[in-house]
Design a protein around this motif. Structure first.
Motif, short mmCIF file in Angstrom:
data_model
loop_
_atom_site.label_atom_id
_atom_site.label_comp_id
_atom_site.label_asym_id
_atom_site.label_seq_id
_atom_site.Cartn_x
_atom_site.Cartn_y
_atom_site.Cartn_z
N ALA A 104 0.81 -1.23 0.00
CA ALA A 104 0.00 0.00 0.00
C ALA A 104 0.84 1.27 0.00
O ALA A 104 0.31 2.37 -0.04
CB ALA A 104 -0.92 0.01 1.22
N GLY A 105 2.16 1.11 0.05
CA GLY A 105 3.04 2.27 0.00
C GLY A 105 3.26 2.97 1.33
O GLY A 105 3.64 4.15 1.37
N VAL A 106 3.04 2.26 2.44
CA VAL A 106 3.26 2.82 3.78
C VAL A 106 4.74 3.12 3.96
O VAL A 106 5.60 2.31 3.61
CB VAL A 106 2.76 1.84 4.87
CG1 VAL A 106 3.18 2.30 6.26
CG2 VAL A 106 1.24 1.72 4.79
N LYS A 107 5.04 4.29 4.54
CA LYS A 107 6.43 4.74 4.65
C LYS A 107 7.17 4.20 5.86
O LYS A 107 8.38 3.99 5.83
CB LYS A 107 6.46 6.27 4.68
CG LYS A 107 5.85 6.96 3.49
CD LYS A 107 5.98 8.47 3.62
CE LYS A 107 5.33 9.21 2.47
NZ LYS A 107 3.86 9.17 2.56
N ARG A 108 6.47 3.98 6.98
CA ARG A 108 7.14 3.59 8.23
C ARG A 108 6.35 2.47 8.91
O ARG A 108 5.12 2.51 8.97
CB ARG A 108 7.24 4.79 9.16
CG ARG A 108 7.90 4.55 10.55
CD ARG A 108 9.40 4.42 10.44
NE ARG A 108 10.06 5.58 9.89
CZ ARG A 108 10.51 6.63 10.61
NH1 ARG A 108 10.35 6.64 11.92
NH2 ARG A 108 11.11 7.63 10.01
N PHE A 109 7.07 1.49 9.45
CA PHE A 109 6.44 0.38 10.15
C PHE A 109 7.03 0.24 11.55
O PHE A 109 8.26 0.24 11.72
CB PHE A 109 6.65 -0.93 9.38
CG PHE A 109 5.90 -2.11 9.96
CD1 PHE A 109 4.53 -2.23 9.79
CD2 PHE A 109 6.56 -3.08 10.68
CE1 PHE A 109 3.83 -3.30 10.32
CE2 PHE A 109 5.88 -4.16 11.23
CZ PHE A 109 4.51 -4.27 11.04
N TYR A 110 6.15 0.15 12.54
CA TYR A 110 6.54 -0.08 13.93
C TYR A 110 6.11 -1.50 14.32
O TYR A 110 4.92 -1.74 14.56
CB TYR A 110 5.82 0.89 14.87
CG TYR A 110 6.34 2.31 14.89
CD1 TYR A 110 6.85 2.86 16.06
CD2 TYR A 110 6.28 3.13 13.76
CE1 TYR A 110 7.31 4.17 16.11
CE2 TYR A 110 6.72 4.44 13.80
CZ TYR A 110 7.23 4.96 14.98
OH TYR A 110 7.68 6.26 15.02
N PRO A 111 7.02 -2.45 14.38
CA PRO A 111 6.62 -3.80 14.84
C PRO A 111 6.31 -3.78 16.33
O PRO A 111 6.75 -2.89 17.07
CB PRO A 111 7.85 -4.65 14.54
CG PRO A 111 8.99 -3.69 14.56
CD PRO A 111 8.45 -2.38 14.06
N SER A 112 5.55 -4.76 16.77
CA SER A 112 5.21 -4.86 18.19
C SER A 112 6.42 -5.34 18.97
O SER A 112 6.85 -6.48 18.83
CB SER A 112 4.04 -5.83 18.39
OG SER A 112 3.68 -5.89 19.75
#
Length: 348
Positions: A104-112
């Motif tokens: 979806a083109g998300v720029k940043r991911f924060y894993p749990s």
């Protein structure tokens, strides 16, 4: 510099960590984030409980949702950041979320994360991670063999490793931020681990019992759920400081004996340390049902899981050394010490 992030999708917005992060996000006004709260279909989470806010809710069953369905939701909302605050077995679905976010083109991911990776060293036995240690650490193998025990710890470590090595991270299409912390001293629904939050007066009227394995004078990191949520928001407000970083945060560095003294001082009730020996812990790890009755109630975590946690703390290694703590990067987040927390808690 204004944050380039406008829309944040938060998975697990109704959970222990997720709900505090949700509240911190909707309180933030500089900048104001648009928040999409993902919760399970049967959750009681209701946006009407929070007044007039810039947020929407998506009730999604992560056990059955297709990746492309998540892609459509994230892409349609032009989501910039995905935060996973999932816990327990459902964290195995974090890989589906990140795959969808990448597409979806998300720029940043924060894993749990929101914790600390530990391997317990048992005297004369070597390393002890959990009962899955003799199983190939493959996500499918772990998730299929999960039961209510410390296999969840290994699963979380595996999910973390996969998240920061995701193909979208490797290619530079997506960045990541990982936030670790100490044990939470303000976790609702955990009166065994946070006895000062015991709501049953018949149990707490005579005083408080703090569970410990090993040395009650060992220093350890403690964190506030509210502090860590504010820290998450600070990293979003300053994404250049948190890009592709594994960050550590703590609210206090303290021993159980110090906690007991403070608890007695501010509550006005006796506070004692209940010390479980390493040999007693070994017996409980082999047969969790053999634990004393008072250790089998009052926690959402199974007894073998939290006993290993307490053992690591009692060894004096449950803390982050200099260089792995990053409170100083976001000085606007003022940590609340255990003493200040008790002062406020019992003043009410």
């Amino acid at each position: 510099m204004a944050s380039p992030f406008k829309t944040v999708a938060l998975f697990g917005a109704n959970g222990q960590v997720g709900n505090r992060v949700f509240k911190a996000l909707i309180r933030c006004k500089g900048p104001e984030f648009s928040v999409i709260a993902f919760v399970s279909p049967n959750s009681s989470f209701n946006l009407m409980d929070y007044g007039d806010i810039n947020a929407t809710v998506k009730r999604v069953d992560l056990n059955h949702v297709a990746r492309d369905d998540l892609v459509a939701i994230l892409a349609d909302a032009k989501v910039d950041v995905v935060i996973s605050a999932l816990g327990g077995q459902i964290i195995a679905k974090q890989c589906v979320i990140q795959d969808a976010a990448a597409k979806a083109g998300v720029k940043r991911f924060y894993p749990s994360e929101f914790g600390m990776h530990q391997v317990a060293w048992l005297p004369d036995e070597g390393a002890y991670l959990d009962p899955v240690s003799d199983v190939d650490l493959d996500l499918k193998a772990i998730s299929s063999s999960l039961s209510n025990n410390t296999k969840i710890w290994a699963l979380k470590i595996k999910c973390f490793e996969d998240a920061i090595r995701h193909p979208a991270i490797k290619s530079g299409q997506m960045s990541y931020t990982v936030i670790g912390c100490g044990e939470f001293y303000d976790a609702p629904g955990e009166p065994l681990l946070c006895p000062w939050l015991e709501k049953d007066e018949s149990i707490s009227k005579g005083g408080y019992s703090i569970q410990c394995v090993g040395d009650p004078d060992a220093k350890m990191d403690y964190s506030s759920l509210t502090d860590i949520a504010n820290f998450v928001v600070a990293t979003l407000r300053h994404p250049e400081r948190s890009e592709n970083r594994i960050l550590g945060f703590r609210s206090d560095h303290i021993t159980y004996n110090e906690i007991a003294r403070l608890l007695q001082k501010y509550s006005g009730k006796p506070a004692k340390i209940n010390i479980t020996s390493v040999d007693q812990m070994r017996a409980i790890l082999k047969d969790p049902s053999s634990a004393p009755k008072e250790l089998l109630r009052g926690s959402t975590f199974p007894v073998d899981f939290w006993m290993i946690l307490r053992h690591v703390q009692g060894q004096g290694v449950f803390w982050r050394p200099p260089g792995l703590l990053h409170n100083d990067l976001f000085p606007e987040v003022k940590p609340v010490s255990v003493e200040e927390y008790f002062r406020n808690l019992f003043a009410k």
